[in-house]
Design a protein around this motif. Structure first.
Motif, PDB file in Angstrom:
ATOM      1  N   LYS A 125      91.146  30.500 -75.315  1.00  0.00           N
ATOM      2  CA  LYS A 125      90.270  29.978 -74.250  1.00  0.00           C
ATOM      3  C   LYS A 125      89.392  31.086 -73.683  1.00  0.00           C
ATOM      4  N   ILE A 126      89.990  32.284 -73.530  1.00  0.00           N
ATOM      5  CA  ILE A 126      89.226  33.412 -72.996  1.00  0.00           C
ATOM      6  C   ILE A 126      88.085  33.762 -73.938  1.00  0.00           C
ATOM      7  N   LEU A 127      88.399  33.824 -75.217  1.00  0.00           N
ATOM      8  CA  LEU A 127      87.368  34.178 -76.185  1.00  0.00           C
ATOM      9  C   LEU A 127      86.282  33.104 -76.264  1.00  0.00           C
ATOM     10  N   ARG A 128      86.638  31.858 -76.111  1.00  0.00           N
ATOM     11  CA  ARG A 128      85.660  30.779 -76.175  1.00  0.00           C
ATOM     12  C   ARG A 128      84.716  30.814 -74.979  1.00  0.00           C
ATOM     13  N   ALA A 136      85.185  38.055 -63.277  1.00  0.00           N
ATOM     14  CA  ALA A 136      85.354  36.625 -63.525  1.00  0.00           C
ATOM     15  C   ALA A 136      86.380  36.412 -64.625  1.00  0.00           C
ATOM     16  N   GLN A 137      86.405  37.312 -65.612  1.00  0.00           N
ATOM     17  CA  GLN A 137      87.376  37.210 -66.706  1.00  0.00           C
ATOM     18  C   GLN A 137      88.798  37.392 -66.164  1.00  0.00           C
ATOM     19  N   GLU A 138      89.006  38.378 -65.307  1.00  0.00           N
ATOM     20  CA  GLU A 138      90.322  38.621 -64.724  1.00  0.00           C
ATOM     21  C   GLU A 138      90.760  37.439 -63.863  1.00  0.00           C
ATOM     22  N   GLN A 139      89.845  36.877 -63.082  1.00  0.00           N
ATOM     23  CA  GLN A 139      90.176  35.720 -62.258  1.00  0.00           C
ATOM     24  C   GLN A 139      90.566  34.535 -63.134  1.00  0.00           C
ATOM     25  N   TYR A 140      89.860  34.370 -64.212  1.00  0.00           N
ATOM     26  CA  TYR A 140      90.148  33.270 -65.129  1.00  0.00           C
ATOM     27  C   TYR A 140      91.539  33.447 -65.757  1.00  0.00           C
ATOM     28  N   ILE A 141      91.897  34.654 -66.139  1.00  0.00           N
ATOM     29  CA  ILE A 141      93.223  34.933 -66.717  1.00  0.00           C
ATOM     30  C   ILE A 141      94.310  34.641 -65.693  1.00  0.00           C
ATOM     31  N   GLU A 142      94.111  35.089 -64.459  1.00  0.00           N
ATOM     32  CA  GLU A 142      95.100  34.847 -63.400  1.00  0.00           C
ATOM     33  C   GLU A 142      95.300  33.343 -63.176  1.00  0.00           C
ATOM     34  N   ARG A 143      94.221  32.589 -63.162  1.00  0.00           N
ATOM     35  CA  ARG A 143      94.312  31.146 -62.949  1.00  0.00           C
ATOM     36  C   ARG A 143      95.076  30.487 -64.095  1.00  0.00           C
ATOM     37  N   ALA A 151     103.576  33.780 -63.166  1.00  0.00           N
ATOM     38  CA  ALA A 151     103.009  35.103 -63.402  1.00  0.00           C
ATOM     39  C   ALA A 151     104.049  36.188 -63.188  1.00  0.00           C
ATOM     40  N   SER A 152     104.965  35.981 -62.246  1.00  0.00           N
ATOM     41  CA  SER A 152     105.954  37.017 -61.977  1.00  0.00           C
ATOM     42  C   SER A 152     106.902  37.186 -63.161  1.00  0.00           C
ATOM     43  N   TRP A 153     107.247  36.100 -63.849  1.00  0.00           N
ATOM     44  CA  TRP A 153     108.144  36.196 -65.003  1.00  0.00           C
ATOM     45  C   TRP A 153     107.466  36.967 -66.126  1.00  0.00           C
ATOM     46  N   ILE A 154     106.220  36.703 -66.335  1.00  0.00           N
ATOM     47  CA  ILE A 154     105.500  37.382 -67.413  1.00  0.00           C
ATOM     48  C   ILE A 154     105.325  38.851 -67.071  1.00  0.00           C
ATOM     49  N   THR A 155     105.020  39.166 -65.801  1.00  0.00           N
ATOM     50  CA  THR A 155     104.813  40.564 -65.446  1.00  0.00           C
ATOM     51  C   THR A 155     106.119  41.340 -65.536  1.00  0.00           C
ATOM     52  N   GLU A 156     107.241  40.697 -65.296  1.00  0.00           N
ATOM     53  CA  GLU A 156     108.525  41.376 -65.420  1.00  0.00           C
ATOM     54  C   GLU A 156     108.846  41.650 -66.885  1.00  0.00           C
ATOM     55  N   ASN A 157     108.561  40.678 -67.742  1.00  0.00           N
ATOM     56  CA  ASN A 157     108.938  40.801 -69.145  1.00  0.00           C
ATOM     57  C   ASN A 157     107.819  41.366 -70.019  1.00  0.00           C
ATOM     58  N   TYR A 158     106.596  41.121 -69.638  1.00  0.00           N
ATOM     59  CA  TYR A 158     105.451  41.610 -70.404  1.00  0.00           C
ATOM     60  C   TYR A 158     104.441  42.209 -69.423  1.00  0.00           C
ATOM     61  N   PRO A 159     104.687  43.413 -68.951  1.00  0.00           N
ATOM     62  CA  PRO A 159     103.767  44.005 -67.964  1.00  0.00           C
ATOM     63  C   PRO A 159     102.391  44.235 -68.572  1.00  0.00           C
ATOM     64  N   TYR A 160     101.402  43.977 -67.753  1.00  0.00           N
ATOM     65  CA  TYR A 160     100.011  44.225 -68.190  1.00  0.00           C
ATOM     66  C   TYR A 160      99.229  44.795 -67.029  1.00  0.00           C
ATOM     67  N   ASP A 161      98.205  45.469 -67.347  1.00  0.00           N
ATOM     68  CA  ASP A 161      97.381  46.094 -66.330  1.00  0.00           C
ATOM     69  C   ASP A 161      96.084  45.268 -66.221  1.00  0.00           C
ATOM     70  N   THR A 162      95.851  44.713 -65.023  1.00  0.00           N
ATOM     71  CA  THR A 162      94.678  43.865 -64.838  1.00  0.00           C
ATOM     72  C   THR A 162      93.400  44.690 -64.769  1.00  0.00           C
ATOM     73  N   GLN A 163      93.528  46.005 -64.604  1.00  0.00           N
ATOM     74  CA  GLN A 163      92.366  46.872 -64.529  1.00  0.00           C
ATOM     75  C   GLN A 163      91.797  47.175 -65.916  1.00  0.00           C
ATOM     76  N   LYS A 164      92.672  47.046 -66.956  1.00  0.00           N
ATOM     77  CA  LYS A 164      92.203  47.351 -68.309  1.00  0.00           C
ATOM     78  C   LYS A 164      91.674  46.066 -68.943  1.00  0.00           C
ATOM     79  N   PRO A 165      90.631  46.158 -69.694  1.00  0.00           N
ATOM     80  CA  PRO A 165      90.110  44.968 -70.359  1.00  0.00           C
ATOM     81  C   PRO A 165      91.027  44.514 -71.478  1.00  0.00           C
ATOM     82  N   CYS A 166      91.031  43.233 -71.756  1.00  0.00           N
ATOM     83  CA  CYS A 166      91.882  42.671 -72.809  1.00  0.00           C
ATOM     84  C   CYS A 166      91.358  42.965 -74.178  1.00  0.00           C
TER      85      CYS A 166
END
Length: 166
Positions: A125-128, A136-143, A151-166
């Motif tokens: 969806k992001i690529l499309r 706007a991309q970061e906001q879209y990912i968060e939504r 989101a908390s489960w994913i950040t605990e198990n798969y940490p990611y940095d929202t400052q870095k681009p995907c």
């Protein structure tokens, strides 16, 4: 009269007296033998009483030994039954723990599979969308994260940095 008494006394002394004395001697011997036999029977009876008491005491001792052996055997059987029940309970617990571990592993695998498919879907969806703006991309990912997975489960198990681009 004295003559008649003397004749009768002489005839009795000559013929009757030895027969009477012999009968009295036989009677005395018979009574003595009977007394000896009675005394022997009494002694024999006393000996039999002692033997009977000894046999009764031995039987009671054997009975007590048998009761003791039976109690020990009963205690042993109870201990073996308890041990067997405890081993079976341990086996049931081990099987249950193994089953729980298998089900847990299966559930984790299913969750990981679902997270992977959700991640792939979000990436598509992001690529499309082809967002030009990074914010706007970061906001879209968060939504999308809030919609699909906590989101908390994913950040605990798969940490990611929202400052870095995907």
């Amino acid at each position: 009269m004295l003559l008649a008494f003397s004749i009768v006394f002489f005839v009795l002394a000559k013929f009757a007296w030895p027969t009477i004395l012999t009968s009295l001697k036989e009677r005395e011997d018979h009574i003595t033998n009977s007394l000896k036999k009675a005394e022997e029977a009494a002694n024999s009876l006393a000996g039999l009483e002692e033997k009977g008491k000894a046999i009764i005491a031995a039987a009671q001792a054997e009975q007590m030994r048998m009761v003791k052996d039976t109690k020990q055997m009963n205690d042993k059987m109870i201990a073996e039954a308890k041990q067997q029940a405890q081993e079976e309970a341990q086996q049931i617990i081990a099987n249950a723990r193994e089953q729980i571990a298998k089900e847990k592993a299966q559930a984790i695998a299913e969750i990981r599979s679902e997270v992977a498919s959700l991640s792939i879907g979000m990436a598509e969806k992001i690529l499309r969308k082809e967002l030009e703006n990074k914010k706007a991309q970061e906001q879209y990912i968060e939504r999308l994260l809030k919609e699909n997975v906590s989101a908390s489960w994913i950040t605990e198990n798969y940490p990611y940095d929202t400052q870095k681009p995907c």
